[in-house]
Design an enzyme around this catalytic site. Structure first.
Site, PDB file in Angstrom:
ATOM      1  N   GLY A 173      21.917  -8.482   3.136  1.00 18.64           N
ATOM      2  CA  GLY A 173      22.942  -7.502   3.514  1.00 18.64           C
ATOM      3  C   GLY A 173      23.685  -6.966   2.307  1.00 18.64           C
ATOM      4  CG  ASP A 174      27.714  -5.903   3.048  1.00 18.30           C
ATOM      5  OD1 ASP A 174      27.184  -6.758   3.805  1.00 18.30           O
ATOM      6  OD2 ASP A 174      28.947  -5.728   3.014  1.00 18.30           O
TER       7      ASP A 174
ATOM      8  N   GLY B 297      26.083  -5.153   7.227  1.00 15.36           N
ATOM      9  CA  GLY B 297      25.779  -4.874   5.827  1.00 15.36           C
ATOM     10  C   GLY B 297      25.003  -3.603   5.585  1.00 15.36           C
TER      11      GLY B 297
ATOM     12  CB  THR C 227      31.067 -12.116   5.396  1.00 13.07           C
ATOM     13  OG1 THR C 227      29.723 -11.858   5.771  1.00 13.07           O
ATOM     14  CG2 THR C 227      31.277 -11.733   3.950  1.00 13.07           C
TER      15      THR C 227
HETATM   16  C1  SD4 Z   1      25.870  -9.036   6.179  1.00 16.53           C
HETATM   17  N1  SD4 Z   1      28.116  -8.327   5.688  1.00 16.53           N
HETATM   18  O1  SD4 Z   1      25.026  -9.906   5.949  1.00 16.53           O
HETATM   19  C2  SD4 Z   1      27.314  -9.445   6.118  1.00 16.53           C
HETATM   20  C3  SD4 Z   1      27.702 -10.014   7.434  1.00 16.53           C
HETATM   21  C4  SD4 Z   1      29.154 -10.139   7.749  1.00 16.53           C
HETATM   22  O2  SD4 Z   1      30.757 -10.913   9.187  1.00 16.53           O
HETATM   23  O3  SD4 Z   1      30.019  -9.692   7.073  1.00 16.53           O
HETATM   24  N2  SD4 Z   1      29.469 -10.723   8.864  1.00 16.53           N
HETATM   25  O4  SD4 Z   1      25.581  -7.906   6.514  1.00 16.53           O
END
Ligand code: SD4
Length: 345
Positions: A234-235, A258, A204
């Site tokens: 995810g978030d 997330g 991310t």
């Molecule tokens: C998620 N927040 O899909 C993201 C993944 C992430 O470093 O931040 N990875 O949950």
């Protein structure tokens, strides 16, 4: 003159001098500024700074440009070069928010290189906030985005083949990255972070910018947790979880598991703590503590890191576990990477 009087007079003379120097960091607004997740945020911030350095450069354009920079990077952990789901497909999530509470996002979208720009189109050209899956992809194509070929980057392919050997969904938290000394083993200064066995470490890129006019915007773009179930979101594309901007107060975004962030409406929570007068770091810390409190045992095994920026250009970060870093840039070329403090050591 008594010692006490001399001390008082000296003290009175010193106070304005100290405040001019902004020793307490509270007086003047530091802008422009851009902060982003991870050390791969340095070139991202640099791209954002090409906009922010201009007196009329808008934070919204800056965060989009920054996110585009990493989405363009082949074999990176973010965008189409990112890690696939269990079925070997890369699905992208992104969202963007401006200084007027306008926001847009896309989730579970395939084959489009710049999800953050599609998110911006959702924000600006539709009555909606979030488009998902095939609908998001169709919308992107209607808006002139090109459908890219369905193929994994070399690194993602390696990573997926490795994962298929056991096919376990076991997100790797970045503390293990440090244990493997992978920071030192990376190929170049901004190479994505891979574990020794070829696994990606993070997926991310999230950034926040404050422009010369004092406006804040944020963007978050990701391929999501590697080897997730097909259709999992995810978030990162969820306003209030992965990103939140309130131009009266400040903004927050982050990276990590997330599901844990959605559970506490993470980014919105951090902004609300800043509204109550907490510093960006303290606001992130309080939200992380909330998150750990839900299940302290489990929290040792996942990572979440928040970054926050307030209206004064003050910034801060806090993570559940060690290993989270973020990048800060206030002028072209001056980006630096800062280690976030964490709940567990
Ligand atoms: C998620 N927040 O899909 C993201 C993944 C992430 O470093 O931040 N990875 O949950």
């Amino acid at each position: 003159m008594t010692n006490r009087r001399r001390f008082l007079e000296k003290g009175l003379l010193t106070i304005p001098f100290l405040s001019n120097l902004n020793v307490f960091g509270q007086d003047s607004v530091k802008k422009p500024i851009v902060i982003s997740t991870w050390d791969s945020g340095i070139p991202v911030n640099e791209a954002a700074m090409t906009i922010l350095k201009e007196p009329k450069g808008r934070a919204l354009d800056a965060v989009e440009k920054g996110a585009n920079q990493i989405e363009d990077t082949i074999n990176c952990c973010v965008g189409l070069g990112g890690n696939p789901d269990r079925e070997g497909k890369v699905t992208l999530d992104a969202c963007i928010m401006d200084e007027k509470m306008n926001c847009g996002g896309v989730a579970f979208m395939e084959n489009i290189k710049h999800p953050i720009s599609v998110a911006r189109k959702v924000m600006e050209d539709t009555p909606h906030v979030l488009l998902v899956g095939e609908g998001a992809r169709q919308f992107a194509i209607e808006k002139g985005f090109k459908a890219e070929k369905d193929e994994l980057s070399d690194d993602a392919k390696k990573s997926y083949e490795n994962w298929l050997k056991k096919s376990e969904y076991k997100p790797v938290k970045n503390i293990e990255l440090q244990q493997n000394n992978a920071f030192e083993k990376r190929k170049g200064p901004f190479a994505p972070q891979f574990l020794e066995n070829g696994d990606f470490n993070h997926d991310t890129m999230a950034l926040l910018a404050l422009d010369h006019s004092g406006n804040i915007s944020g963007a978050c773009t990701t391929s999501g947790m590697g080897f997730k179930m097909r259709g999992r979101v995810g978030d990162s594309p969820i306003i209030g979880a992965g990103l939140y901007v309130d131009n009266e107060v400040g903004a927050c975004t982050g990276s990590g598991q997330g599901e844990e962030v959605i559970r506490i409406a993470g980014a919105a929570m951090v902004v609300e703590f800043m509204r109550q007068g907490k510093s960006p770091e303290m606001a992130c810390k309080l939200a992380i503590e909330r998150l750990v409190k839900i299940n302290p045992k489990k929290a040792r095994d996942f990572q979440v890191g928040f970054i926050a920026l307030n209206k004064k250009g003050q910034y801060g970060s806090y993570a559940v576990n060690p290993g989270f870093v973020f990048s800060v840039t206030t002028a072209p070329g001056n980006g630096r990477v800062i280690k976030a403090k964490s709940y567990f050591n």
